[in-house]
Design an enzyme around this catalytic site. Sequence first.
Site, PDB file in Angstrom:
ATOM      1  CB  THR A 120      34.646   1.869  68.601  1.00 34.63           C
ATOM      2  OG1 THR A 120      35.996   1.375  68.648  1.00 34.63           O
ATOM      3  CG2 THR A 120      34.257   2.121  67.157  1.00 34.63           C
ATOM      4  N   GLY A 121      36.758   4.022  69.878  1.00 36.18           N
ATOM      5  CA  GLY A 121      37.903   4.891  69.636  1.00 36.18           C
ATOM      6  C   GLY A 121      38.600   5.160  70.958  1.00 36.18           C
TER       7      GLY A 121
ATOM      8  N   GLY B 157      37.146   3.406  80.404  1.00 42.49           N
ATOM      9  CA  GLY B 157      37.002   4.238  79.203  1.00 42.49           C
ATOM     10  C   GLY B 157      35.573   4.708  79.004  1.00 42.49           C
ATOM     11  CG  ASP B 158      34.407   5.417  74.970  1.00 42.25           C
ATOM     12  OD1 ASP B 158      35.383   4.660  75.140  1.00 42.25           O
ATOM     13  OD2 ASP B 158      33.737   5.440  73.913  1.00 42.25           O
TER      14      ASP B 158
ATOM     15  CB  THR C  99      35.684  -1.420  71.298  1.00 45.26           C
ATOM     16  OG1 THR C  99      36.694  -1.213  72.260  1.00 45.26           O
ATOM     17  CG2 THR C  99      34.344  -1.018  71.839  1.00 45.26           C
TER      18      THR C  99
ATOM     19  N   GLY D 154      38.952   6.249  74.225  1.00 43.68           N
ATOM     20  CA  GLY D 154      37.858   6.548  75.135  1.00 43.68           C
ATOM     21  C   GLY D 154      37.962   7.865  75.876  1.00 43.68           C
TER      22      GLY D 154
END
Length: 316
Positions: free
Chosen positions: A234-235, A213-214, A183, A237
């Site tokens: 980022t990660g 996602g987030d 991302t 989500g």
Amino acid sequence: MASKIDSAIRFALHGGAGVIDRTAFSTEREAVYRAELERITRIAYSVLFAGASALDAVELAVRELEACEYFNAGRGAVLNADGEVELDASIMDGQSRAAGAVAAARTPQFPVSLARAVLREGSHVLLTSAGADRFANEQGVAQVSPEHFIIDARRAQLADAKAAGRISLDHDERYPDPKKMGTVGAVARDTRGHLAAATSTGGMTNKRPGRVGDTPIIGAGTWADDATVAISATGHGEFFMRSVLAYQVHARIAFAGASLDAACAAALQEVSALGGSGGLIAIDHSGAIALPFTSPGMYRGWVAADGQVRVAIYRE
Ligand code: ASP
């Protein structure tokens, strides 16, 4: 190399957090990624120096990252379980707290610019799937065939994920693969001290069609408020949404008087406690920069008060 300095300007970008297995990452390959992170950081800094708004700078940087197929955004994004690309992006203006986002879009060439069009038009904050694509058409935002985004490496990655029966982050801790990039996002502070943030992603490999996602959720993956902080996360989500990560950093600064570093650490600690990992990039109202991550690495580039362009991948 000496750089031009403007005391207000700050900039940071990321290309995803996760496992980046140093042993499997050739020196040449690492150099290519570092060069790309540096190139885009330099472009963003120079437009800020020329007087561009923070909002324009983060949109431009994220467009460059979306155009680069090394990253999981725009062309080169990961594939969902149907072998299709569904793109999420958002952008927020710290001066007005205006925001725009798109989720599960299939045709915007630069999803962040479609998010910017949502912000600009102003009736809504988040448009999804076919409605987002139709809005791109109405607003004259560049569109391409969904096939444009798909590259062979992502087909192979989806086949591996299906064979193993998993839904994975682009560089999942459990399945390290240096070919996988993440991302993307950017945060900026302009010559007038205004903040902005933007984030863009294809999400997770083998995700269910329709999964969001987030990244396009304002307050989870993206946030900007001139009074506090600009954030791009980022990660994994789902954990960032359940932690309301980006807003949480803002809230810790605004309501608890936390420092930027302390606010970021506490918010990421909550993600870890829920079982997730990842990172964020942040610039606060005073110009402090934080680039923390709980995963082994995070692709990042930044310019602090000294005007020097820096890039890093590991904890270095
Ligand atoms: N946060 C993104 C998502 O869950 C993925 C990533 O940051 O790599 O969609």
